[in-house]
Design a protein around this motif. Structure first.
Motif, short mmCIF file in Angstrom:
data_model
loop_
_atom_site.label_atom_id
_atom_site.label_comp_id
_atom_site.label_asym_id
_atom_site.label_seq_id
_atom_site.Cartn_x
_atom_site.Cartn_y
_atom_site.Cartn_z
N PRO A 39 0.82 -1.21 0.00
CA PRO A 39 0.00 0.00 0.00
C PRO A 39 0.86 1.27 0.00
O PRO A 39 1.04 1.93 1.02
CB PRO A 39 -0.83 -0.14 1.28
CG PRO A 39 0.05 -0.94 2.19
CD PRO A 39 0.83 -1.88 1.29
N TRP A 40 1.41 1.61 -1.16
CA TRP A 40 2.35 2.73 -1.28
C TRP A 40 1.74 4.06 -0.85
O TRP A 40 2.41 4.86 -0.21
CB TRP A 40 2.88 2.80 -2.71
CG TRP A 40 3.69 1.60 -3.07
CD1 TRP A 40 3.24 0.46 -3.67
CD2 TRP A 40 5.08 1.39 -2.80
NE1 TRP A 40 4.27 -0.45 -3.80
CE2 TRP A 40 5.41 0.10 -3.28
CE3 TRP A 40 6.07 2.16 -2.21
CZ2 TRP A 40 6.69 -0.43 -3.18
CZ3 TRP A 40 7.35 1.64 -2.11
CH2 TRP A 40 7.65 0.36 -2.59
N ASP A 41 0.48 4.30 -1.18
CA ASP A 41 -0.15 5.58 -0.81
C ASP A 41 -0.33 5.70 0.69
O ASP A 41 -0.16 6.78 1.26
CB ASP A 41 -1.50 5.74 -1.52
CG ASP A 41 -1.33 5.95 -3.01
OD1 ASP A 41 -0.27 6.45 -3.43
OD2 ASP A 41 -2.28 5.62 -3.76
N ARG A 55 14.69 1.75 17.39
CA ARG A 55 13.85 0.96 16.49
C ARG A 55 14.37 1.11 15.07
O ARG A 55 14.95 2.12 14.70
CB ARG A 55 12.39 1.43 16.52
CG ARG A 55 11.75 1.34 17.86
CD ARG A 55 11.44 -0.09 18.20
NE ARG A 55 10.82 -0.14 19.52
CZ ARG A 55 10.24 -1.20 19.99
NH1 ARG A 55 10.21 -2.31 19.30
NH2 ARG A 55 9.72 -1.18 21.18
N PHE A 56 14.13 0.10 14.26
CA PHE A 56 14.53 0.17 12.86
C PHE A 56 13.56 1.03 12.06
O PHE A 56 12.36 1.05 12.34
CB PHE A 56 14.57 -1.23 12.23
CG PHE A 56 15.68 -2.10 12.75
CD1 PHE A 56 17.01 -1.71 12.63
CD2 PHE A 56 15.40 -3.31 13.33
CE1 PHE A 56 18.03 -2.52 13.09
CE2 PHE A 56 16.41 -4.14 13.79
CZ PHE A 56 17.73 -3.73 13.67
N MET A 57 14.09 1.69 11.05
CA MET A 57 13.30 2.38 10.04
C MET A 57 13.67 1.77 8.70
O MET A 57 14.85 1.46 8.46
CB MET A 57 13.60 3.88 10.02
CG MET A 57 13.09 4.65 11.21
SD MET A 57 11.29 4.72 11.32
CE MET A 57 10.87 5.72 9.90
N TYR A 58 12.70 1.61 7.83
CA TYR A 58 12.92 1.03 6.51
C TYR A 58 12.61 2.07 5.44
O TYR A 58 11.54 2.68 5.47
CB TYR A 58 12.03 -0.19 6.29
CG TYR A 58 12.46 -1.38 7.08
CD1 TYR A 58 13.29 -2.35 6.52
CD2 TYR A 58 12.06 -1.57 8.40
CE1 TYR A 58 13.71 -3.45 7.24
CE2 TYR A 58 12.47 -2.67 9.13
CZ TYR A 58 13.30 -3.60 8.54
OH TYR A 58 13.70 -4.69 9.26
N SER A 59 13.55 2.26 4.53
CA SER A 59 13.33 3.06 3.33
C SER A 59 13.30 2.07 2.18
O SER A 59 14.26 1.33 1.96
CB SER A 59 14.45 4.07 3.13
OG SER A 59 14.45 5.00 4.18
N VAL A 74 6.05 -2.63 9.15
CA VAL A 74 6.49 -3.58 8.13
C VAL A 74 5.79 -4.91 8.41
O VAL A 74 6.34 -5.83 9.01
CB VAL A 74 8.03 -3.72 8.11
CG1 VAL A 74 8.48 -4.73 7.08
CG2 VAL A 74 8.67 -2.36 7.84
N THR A 75 4.55 -4.97 7.96
CA THR A 75 3.70 -6.15 8.13
C THR A 75 3.04 -6.47 6.79
O THR A 75 3.09 -5.66 5.86
CB THR A 75 2.61 -5.90 9.19
OG1 THR A 75 1.79 -4.81 8.76
CG2 THR A 75 3.21 -5.59 10.55
N GLY A 76 2.41 -7.61 6.70
CA GLY A 76 1.66 -7.98 5.50
C GLY A 76 2.52 -7.92 4.25
O GLY A 76 3.62 -8.47 4.22
N PRO A 77 2.04 -7.21 3.20
CA PRO A 77 2.79 -7.14 1.95
C PRO A 77 4.16 -6.49 2.11
O PRO A 77 5.11 -6.87 1.43
CB PRO A 77 1.90 -6.31 1.03
CG PRO A 77 0.58 -6.20 1.67
CD PRO A 77 0.76 -6.54 3.12
N TRP A 78 4.26 -5.50 3.00
CA TRP A 78 5.57 -4.87 3.24
C TRP A 78 6.56 -5.89 3.78
O TRP A 78 7.71 -5.92 3.37
CB TRP A 78 5.44 -3.71 4.24
CG TRP A 78 4.71 -2.53 3.72
CD1 TRP A 78 3.53 -2.03 4.20
CD2 TRP A 78 5.09 -1.68 2.64
NE1 TRP A 78 3.17 -0.93 3.46
CE2 TRP A 78 4.10 -0.69 2.51
CE3 TRP A 78 6.19 -1.67 1.77
CZ2 TRP A 78 4.17 0.31 1.54
CZ3 TRP A 78 6.24 -0.66 0.80
CH2 TRP A 78 5.26 0.31 0.70
N GLN A 79 6.11 -6.71 4.71
CA GLN A 79 6.99 -7.71 5.30
C GLN A 79 7.45 -8.70 4.24
O GLN A 79 8.62 -9.09 4.20
CB GLN A 79 6.29 -8.44 6.44
CG GLN A 79 7.18 -9.43 7.16
CD GLN A 79 6.49 -10.05 8.36
OE1 GLN A 79 5.27 -9.95 8.52
NE2 GLN A 79 7.27 -10.68 9.20
#
Length: 100
Positions: A39-41, A55-59, A74-79
């Motif tokens: 979900p990019w938007d 905590r980690f940050m993801y770019s 970072v769950t679901g499709p992001w994970q």
């Protein structure tokens, strides 16, 4: 399509980067559905949340798309995207464009 996942922060404040170049038809067939499922938007509102200490940050970059997410998002499709990039991508340290 180039897919890059950068993880920064954590207790050691180290930055790690995983990159995948999906250029062949087979690679694109594998990666495009994973990228499209994210979900990019919605990620635009996630990136505005305050950073949490240690905590980690993801770019995440995939083609022209960009997202910055806290670890907890970072769950679901992001994970799936992050874990596939970690498993199959070339790993390096540092930031996008070799910035540190």
């Amino acid at each position: 399509m180039k897919i890059t996942v950068q993880r920064s922060g954590g207790i050691a404040a180290m930055t790690r980067v995983w990159s995948v170049d999906a250029v062949s038809p087979d690679e694109k067939e594998r990666w495009v559905p994973i990228v499209e499922a994210c979900p990019w938007d919605e990620a635009k509102s996630q990136s505005r949340t305050p950073n949490e200490a240690d905590r980690f940050m993801y770019s995440i970059r995939a083609g022209q798309r960009r997202a910055t997410l806290p670890d907890r998002a970072v769950t679901g499709p992001w994970q799936e995207l992050v874990e596939c990039a970690k498993a199959e991508g070339a790993e390096s340290r540092g930031g996008f464009g070799n910035r540190r």
